[in-house]
Structure formats: C-alpha cells, structure tokens
Design a protein around this motif. Structure first.
Motif, PDB file in Angstrom:
ATOM      1  N   ARG A 121      39.713  45.347  36.916  1.00 48.17           N
ATOM      2  CA  ARG A 121      39.283  43.986  37.191  1.00 48.17           C
ATOM      3  C   ARG A 121      38.165  43.522  36.269  1.00 48.17           C
ATOM      4  NH1 ARG A 121      40.084  41.635  42.717  1.00 48.17           N
ATOM      5  NH2 ARG A 121      40.945  43.409  43.808  1.00 48.17           N
ATOM      6  N   HIS A 122      37.157  44.411  36.087  1.00 47.13           N
ATOM      7  CA  HIS A 122      36.028  44.022  35.246  1.00 47.13           C
ATOM      8  C   HIS A 122      36.428  43.865  33.801  1.00 47.13           C
ATOM      9  CE1 HIS A 122      33.250  44.715  38.571  1.00 47.13           C
ATOM     10  NE2 HIS A 122      32.590  43.779  37.927  1.00 47.13           N
TER      11      HIS A 122
ATOM     12  N   ALA B   2      46.989  40.746  45.653  1.00 48.26           N
ATOM     13  CA  ALA B   2      47.207  39.314  45.445  1.00 48.26           C
ATOM     14  C   ALA B   2      48.503  38.841  46.100  1.00 48.26           C
ATOM     15  CB  ALA B   2      47.224  39.001  43.956  1.00 48.26           C
TER      16      ALA B   2
ATOM     17  N   HIS C 283      51.106  43.818  35.403  1.00 50.14           N
ATOM     18  CA  HIS C 283      50.251  44.485  36.399  1.00 50.14           C
ATOM     19  C   HIS C 283      48.993  43.653  36.659  1.00 50.14           C
ATOM     20  CE1 HIS C 283      47.970  47.547  38.489  1.00 50.14           C
ATOM     21  NE2 HIS C 283      47.004  47.415  37.604  1.00 50.14           N
ATOM     22  N   ARG C 284      48.678  43.433  37.936  1.00 47.10           N
ATOM     23  CA  ARG C 284      47.451  42.688  38.246  1.00 47.10           C
ATOM     24  C   ARG C 284      46.313  43.680  38.392  1.00 47.10           C
ATOM     25  NH1 ARG C 284      49.075  37.641  42.110  1.00 47.10           N
ATOM     26  NH2 ARG C 284      51.242  38.223  42.388  1.00 47.10           N
TER      27      ARG C 284
ATOM     28  N   LEU D 208      32.330  30.821  34.442  1.00 43.31           N
ATOM     29  CA  LEU D 208      32.896  32.160  34.274  1.00 43.31           C
ATOM     30  C   LEU D 208      32.055  33.202  35.006  1.00 43.31           C
ATOM     31  CD1 LEU D 208      33.881  31.956  30.531  1.00 43.31           C
ATOM     32  CD2 LEU D 208      35.449  32.506  32.395  1.00 43.31           C
TER      33      LEU D 208
ATOM     34  N   VAL E 267      34.575  37.975  42.249  1.00 45.24           N
ATOM     35  CA  VAL E 267      35.398  39.192  42.245  1.00 45.24           C
ATOM     36  C   VAL E 267      34.529  40.411  42.541  1.00 45.24           C
ATOM     37  CG1 VAL E 267      36.879  40.641  40.797  1.00 45.24           C
ATOM     38  CG2 VAL E 267      37.112  38.152  40.731  1.00 45.24           C
ATOM     39  N   ASP E 268      33.305  40.435  41.961  1.00 44.17           N
ATOM     40  CA  ASP E 268      32.368  41.535  42.242  1.00 44.17           C
ATOM     41  C   ASP E 268      32.148  41.708  43.741  1.00 44.17           C
ATOM     42  OD1 ASP E 268      31.865  42.196  39.669  1.00 44.17           O
ATOM     43  OD2 ASP E 268      29.905  41.218  39.534  1.00 44.17           O
TER      44      ASP E 268
ATOM     45  N   PRO F  68      63.636  43.080  32.456  1.00 46.99           N
ATOM     46  CA  PRO F  68      64.908  42.393  32.199  1.00 46.99           C
ATOM     47  C   PRO F  68      64.984  41.753  30.818  1.00 46.99           C
ATOM     48  CG  PRO F  68      63.642  41.276  33.944  1.00 46.99           C
ATOM     49  CD  PRO F  68      62.936  42.550  33.635  1.00 46.99           C
TER      50      PRO F  68
ATOM     51  N   GLU G  20      38.584  37.767  29.567  1.00 45.49           N
ATOM     52  CA  GLU G  20      38.769  36.320  29.742  1.00 45.49           C
ATOM     53  C   GLU G  20      37.516  35.556  29.326  1.00 45.49           C
ATOM     54  OE1 GLU G  20      40.514  35.434  33.556  1.00 45.49           O
ATOM     55  OE2 GLU G  20      42.330  36.568  33.050  1.00 45.49           O
ATOM     56  N   ARG G  21      36.346  36.150  29.604  1.00 45.86           N
ATOM     57  CA  ARG G  21      35.107  35.513  29.169  1.00 45.86           C
ATOM     58  C   ARG G  21      35.060  35.455  27.642  1.00 45.86           C
ATOM     59  NH1 ARG G  21      30.492  37.188  27.442  1.00 45.86           N
ATOM     60  NH2 ARG G  21      30.746  39.378  27.993  1.00 45.86           N
TER      61      ARG G  21
ATOM     62  N   GLU H 262      50.699  44.704  45.788  1.00 41.72           N
ATOM     63  CA  GLU H 262      49.363  44.454  45.249  1.00 41.72           C
ATOM     64  C   GLU H 262      48.613  43.446  46.122  1.00 41.72           C
ATOM     65  OE1 GLU H 262      49.829  43.330  41.181  1.00 41.72           O
ATOM     66  OE2 GLU H 262      50.705  45.261  40.638  1.00 41.72           O
TER      67      GLU H 262
ATOM     68  N   LYS I  34      52.776  49.016  32.985  1.00 43.38           N
ATOM     69  CA  LYS I  34      53.511  48.152  33.922  1.00 43.38           C
ATOM     70  C   LYS I  34      53.457  46.712  33.442  1.00 43.38           C
ATOM     71  CE  LYS I  34      52.673  50.123  38.513  1.00 43.38           C
ATOM     72  NZ  LYS I  34      51.899  49.874  39.745  1.00 43.38           N
TER      73      LYS I  34
ATOM     74  N   HIS J 178      30.110  28.797  30.729  1.00 43.46           N
ATOM     75  CA  HIS J 178      29.587  30.137  30.978  1.00 43.46           C
ATOM     76  C   HIS J 178      29.161  30.310  32.415  1.00 43.46           C
ATOM     77  CE1 HIS J 178      29.598  31.005  26.668  1.00 43.46           C
ATOM     78  NE2 HIS J 178      29.803  32.209  27.148  1.00 43.46           N
TER      79      HIS J 178
ATOM     80  N   PRO K 256      68.768  40.531  37.607  1.00 44.01           N
ATOM     81  CA  PRO K 256      67.530  39.827  37.262  1.00 44.01           C
ATOM     82  C   PRO K 256      67.837  38.368  36.931  1.00 44.01           C
ATOM     83  CG  PRO K 256      68.185  41.314  35.488  1.00 44.01           C
ATOM     84  CD  PRO K 256      69.149  41.530  36.604  1.00 44.01           C
TER      85      PRO K 256
ATOM     86  N   LEU L 227      38.180  40.548  33.490  1.00 38.92           N
ATOM     87  CA  LEU L 227      37.255  39.407  33.524  1.00 38.92           C
ATOM     88  C   LEU L 227      36.471  39.304  32.216  1.00 38.92           C
ATOM     89  CD1 LEU L 227      35.987  39.755  37.172  1.00 38.92           C
ATOM     90  CD2 LEU L 227      37.047  37.702  36.220  1.00 38.92           C
TER      91      LEU L 227
ATOM     92  N   ARG M  89      33.224  35.755  37.983  1.00 34.37           N
ATOM     93  CA  ARG M  89      33.057  37.204  37.929  1.00 34.37           C
ATOM     94  C   ARG M  89      32.341  37.696  39.186  1.00 34.37           C
ATOM     95  NH1 ARG M  89      29.132  40.386  36.675  1.00 34.37           N
ATOM     96  NH2 ARG M  89      27.763  38.816  35.740  1.00 34.37           N
TER      97      ARG M  89
ATOM     98  N   HIS N  55      62.499  40.448  42.485  1.00 35.92           N
ATOM     99  CA  HIS N  55      61.976  41.756  42.099  1.00 35.92           C
ATOM    100  C   HIS N  55      61.463  42.448  43.353  1.00 35.92           C
ATOM    101  CE1 HIS N  55      61.478  39.224  38.489  1.00 35.92           C
ATOM    102  NE2 HIS N  55      61.932  40.294  37.896  1.00 35.92           N
TER     103      HIS N  55
END
Lengths: 368, 368
Positions: free
Chosen positions: A172-173, B65, A207-208, B176, B183-184, A295, A179-180, B63, A204, B173, B81, A176, B180, B58
């Motif tokens: 995750r970090h 999410a 993959h998230r 962003l 999520v932390d 696929p 993306e920053r 996960e 994968k 910034h 597919p 992020l 972050r 699929h």
C-alpha cells in the motif's frame, strides 16, 4: 487545437450521415473529450446537421482534469440542476426538426434512453455503436506526444522508487508513494490504481495493494501509469529483493521476458491482433504455463487506459500504424508469486525502426 | 453476517414479488455489495424464485476493496472471458422457466438490455427502478459502526495535517498527503477524490486540487472522506492561514457556520428533506448569498458517497431514524474564496440526544 476537434467531429459526421442519420449524440466521457477536448462531468455532445452543441449540467470549470474545451464549440448549461444533458439534447434535436438521432447504446442506460424517447417521440433513435471508439484507435502525433510524456513520468516515478529502501514497506505504501511521485512529475493523476504485489502477490494482474511488507527473497511486481492531459500509459516491471535471485525466479523471469519480447516483436502494421497475443501466449504455454493466463496479452491505450484494440485470442482485426498498445504477459504461481512485464509501445512501420517503445525502464532482472 | 444479506435479499424479494415479478437482476455495484457483502468487478446478482446466484466474469478475489462475500451464496464464474454476467443471468432465468425478470434500467445500458432480450426472448423484462437504493437509505447499526470508523479515520487524517506546516505547499500535495494518511489509519481508500482549495479556490464545492500554494491570509478549505469496508463518510472544514483572520473572513465564516448549524438542527425523524435544505439555505440567502449556492445542502452516505436522500429544494420525502447524511453548505465569492463546512451525521430521535455527529473535528475558525 480547435481544428483538430472540428476535423474529428467532421469524420464522425461523415460516418453517421452515410448511414442515413441526421444527427448523433455522444455521451461516453472519453468520446466526448476526444471530440471536444474536455469533458465537464455528465456532458453530452449533440452533433447536429448544422451546429454542434455541448450540453452540460454545470458550467465547465476549465480545470486540467477536465481538459481544455474547443473554444469554437457552442456550450449550453442546463438551467435546472439535476437535469440530464442527454434528455435536453433529444429535446433540442426535436425542436430543430431532426428526424433521426444516433446514440451510444453501449453507454446510455435504458432509463435515460426511455426519457429521451419521451421528450422527443418524433425523433427516431438509432445506435451509433462504437463509431467513436473505432475512430480513436489510430492516434495523431499530438496524442502520441502526450502518451510519450505520460510514459516518461511513469518511468521517472518507478526509477526513483528503485533507489529507495524497499524491505519492510507495505504494498500500500509503495503504491501511494508511486502515485505521489507521478503527480510530482506533472501527471494529472494516476492512469489507474497503482498495483504493487510482493512475494505470493507478485505477478498477479491488477493486484490491489495489501498490507503485506516487502521481504528478502521476494519477487516485487509494480504496475503503474500516468494520466497526462487525459492520455494514459502503463508500465509494469518485476524485481527481486535481495542479493541473489533463486533459480526458479531467474527461470520464470527469463520465460516471461521471452514471451513479452515475442509479443513486442509481433507488433507490426497489418499484424492480426490475435497473432500478437498468440506470439506471447505460445511462449508461456510451451513451457507449461498455458493455464491461468490473463485473457489478453495487451490492449490499446489513449484517453482510456484500456481501449480498443484487444490483443486476445478471439480478437478480430489488424494493427495499424500509430496504434499505441500494451504488451503485458505474466505468470503467477499460486502461493509463490510470479512475474509480469508490461510496456506501452506504438506500432510503427519497419522502415521507421519498428515499434516505438514509450516505457524505457530496463527489463533486466534487477536485484534490489 | 450471512443472515444479514439473506434478510436484505428477502425484503427485496417481497417487494418485487408483490409487483408480480418472478425474479430480479441487480447489477449496480453498490446494490450488489449491499445484498451480498462483496462486488467482484462486473458481477450480477440474480434473485431467483428459489435460489439466488451471483454471476461473475472472474473468480472473486476476496480482497478488502471487493468486500467479504456472503459464504452461503451460490457463485457462478462464467466459463468464457469477456462474457456479460447480466446476459448469462437472463439465459439462466430463461432456462429455469422464469417468466418475468425485473432489472435495474437506471444502470443497464441499452446494449446490455437488448443482449439480455436476445438470449432470453421468452423472459419479460421489467424495471426494478430504485428499489435497492430505497432499501439502502436506512442503515443498521453495523453499517453505522463502519461509517463511524470511516469518520474517525478522516478526522485523524485532517487533525494530523493541521499540525504540519501548510504555507508554501500546493493543494495537490496536501490532498495526496491526506489520502496517504487515510490509508495509514486503516481506510480501504479515500471515499472520493480529496478536495483542497486555497485562497480564491477555497469554499468551492468539489474543487480539484491545483498547483496553487498556500499563502498567508488565505482561506484553506479541505474536504475528504474515508472508505471503510465499503462505507463512505465526508468531512469538510475551512481554516484561515496566518495569525489574524480579516473581518470579511470572520463574517463569512460565522455566516456559513450558522447555516450549517441550522441544517444540522433540522435533522429530525420525520423532517422533510427539503426543509433541512431550506433551513441552511435560508440563512445564506438572507445574508445576500442566495445566488450561486450548490443545488443541495447535503445527501445520504453509505456504500456510495452520494446516495439517497438528497437534501435539496425539490426533494420529496422525510428523514427516518438511522439515516446518515451530510450537511455541507458553503459560500464561494469569485476571486476571493469562501467557506464550506461539511459534517456527516446520523438522524436519531430527540430522546436519544438528536442527530449523532460522526465527524467531530472542531468547527471553530482555526487560524493556522
């Protein structure tokens, strides 16, 4: 830029006029942006027999993420909040005496389509189908220039990550931070959610990122892309963490690299989409990894990160010059991890040196 | 949790059965998640006369999410597919002898709806309309617990930002960094793109962060939210940068604060949606800011960041107990900036202390 959009709308007009339709309504956001330069949320573009009109529920803001609207285009903001620009467009077409209107049936919902029919029962609605998507496949050099910058940004973000300490940080970090960095280097944003997979998650597709931390001996797969002026690219690489890759890691990496190279080498003007897929897939299948593959081996990129053409076994059609696509085969071994290598390239004639590689980060197996 | 989802599906079944329909197909992602606990991309839920089936293109990944799928639910992964689970569901319904199928016409495209009709011409398709959205308005205590955690996470992220140095940093910034921090602190992700507006951009609803830097004397507006187990909250605050706010800033802040308080105080079981809107709007309009206000004062939150009910002038309906909503009036003065204050609250009976405030960051005008 205004002439570019007018010319694109002109080509589309020729197409639906040839099919006997008087006007067309474009609602799919990427298609609206392609034809007007911008896409205020919910906007609908009415291509009339005479004038074209962009109908919006709110005034365009001109913010970078929306794009820069063709200044010569007529814009109408609906007077009442909550109104549907598509329904207002049908009403406008009826008032203008338009008899037939071609709409994007793969984008409009049944409810919106019915509401359009109610306000304009005298207008015959037909299907524009994927006409704009087809027109978007071959890019002009300005579009390719945006993709090239998007790829540079993604390469820079990835390159900087590789210089930092990775062991102990979570997927995750890392995602992020990438993306920053994309935004730091001038992207309007990530082209899609950044994927970071470590250890058993490596290799994968899509993959998230999870809370798993990078460990010594892991494969680390990263897939990211920048959105620059609406144009989206993609780069994916797999690395090994620690000083010495294991034999199985080297073997698997070499195999996926060979498959990806075969896919890249198959990118030629006139090549069948499915032959590009087969070139890469065959390498993996011959080594016993035919089951569980993605696929498709790749896809077009542009105003959407996944657009036509699809490089897949059942896909019909041939590559043209100036079509940007990804080539991104991968193998994932459940419980162990895997490898994925992903580039964005533009199809070019062999006389011009063959496919143009936009994402230039090294594909050597780096041990980090 | 399995019983919760089965009970929700049972209530929906009662509703469409009463309308004389044998089966229903749910395709809108938030609705699928509400009824099954998870939403693998593109999944479609067929509520049969007997068994319910989730059709996916699929295999579900499990996960975070995607959510945690009801373990008792039958899941079918399409063999090819690229297939459309909605079309496969129509086929399945036809095979099972279902005569009538209610579908989400506000979500299905015309093209998908037609494809369903082609594979199952003997099945009569009708409109489920917003039945699931209606059912989602009143939350159970588990849902509210998720919203409460989402709000805590957003409050924490915002609180940490306020302790850092802000002058000289760009809107992008700051946005962003907030994401972050979300999520932390355990968010699955941001509930929506974080909005940071400084100076002339402050107070704008849905402003997308630009490269403008925070300056002394600016208003700074921040709006962010966390997604926790699918549930989305929202908090928005406006601050002043520097030691002493200007008189116009204090005046405008006090006015928006008064409007926001009036909106919050109007949140009572049985209150008309539009009366909540009017309570806040009236304060702003009386002070001469009636023009250019947002079309609504707030909206429901839950599995989507903007769901029913709408707190707006034309909105019909009354608040129930256990309905979470935002109250977020704002005023933006072109060229100067403005103020927006946004809370997520849950409607509660007066006997229980009235509306429950989920986002507890202070609403005093902080000078940072």
């Amino acid at each position: 830029m205004s002439e570019v959009y007018a010319a694109r709308r002109g080509r589309l007009r020729d197409r639906y006029a040839a099919a006997g339709t008087a006007a067309a309504l474009v609602t799919r956001p990427a298609n609206v942006r392609y034809l007007t330069g911008a896409v205020p949320p919910g906007a609908a573009l009415l291509l009339g027999p005479q004038e074209d009109v962009l109908l919006c529920s709110h005034a365009p803001t001109g913010e970078p993420a929306e794009g820069r609207l063709d200044e010569d285009l007529r814009v109408t903001v609906l007077p009442t909040p909550g109104g549907d620009p598509a329904v207002a467009a049908a009403d406008l077409a009826a008032t203008a005496g338009v008899g037939s209107l071609s709409v994007e049936e793969h984008h409009l919902t049944v409810a919106r389509h019915r509401a359009m029919g109610s306000v304009a029962p005298q207008v015959q609605l037909s299907d524009l189908a994927g006409a704009v998507e087809q027109q978007r496949i071959v890019k002009d050099e300005d579009e390719i220039a945006c993709l090239r910058i998007a790829a540079e940004i993604a390469d820079q973000a990835l390159g900087e990550l590789l210089e930092s300490i990775l062991v102990g940080r979570t997927e995750r970090h890392l995602a992020l931070e990438l993306e920053r960095r994309l935004v730091d280097h001038g992207a309007d944003g990530p082209a899609f959610p950044t994927s970071v997979g470590t250890g058993p998650n490596s290799g994968k597709s899509g993959h998230r990122p999870s809370d798993r931390r990078v460990e010594e001996g892991d494969f680390l797969s990263v897939c990211l892309g920048a959105n620059y002026r609406g144009y989206c690219c993609e780069v994916g690489r797999t690395f090994v963490i620690g000083t010495t890759p294991a034999d199985w890691q080297i073997e698997l990496y070499d195999l996926v690299f060979a498959a990806q190279r075969a896919g890249r080498q198959a990118l030629a003007p006139g090549a069948e989409y499915r032959d590009v897929d087969r070139a890469a897939r065959h390498v993996l299948a011959s080594a016993g990894h035919g089951e569980g593959l993605s696929p498709s081996t790749g896809h077009g990129v542009g105003l959407e990160i996944d657009e036509d053409p699809q490089l897949a076994p059942e896909s019909m059609g041939k590559l043209d010059v100036c079509v940007p696509v990804t080539v991104e085969p991968g193998v994932h071994l459940p419980g162990r991890g895997g490898v994925r290598i992903d580039d964005t390239l533009v199809v070019r004639p062999e006389a011009d040196g063959g496919p143009e590689l936009l994402t230039i980060t090294t594909k050597e197996l780096l041990a980090l």
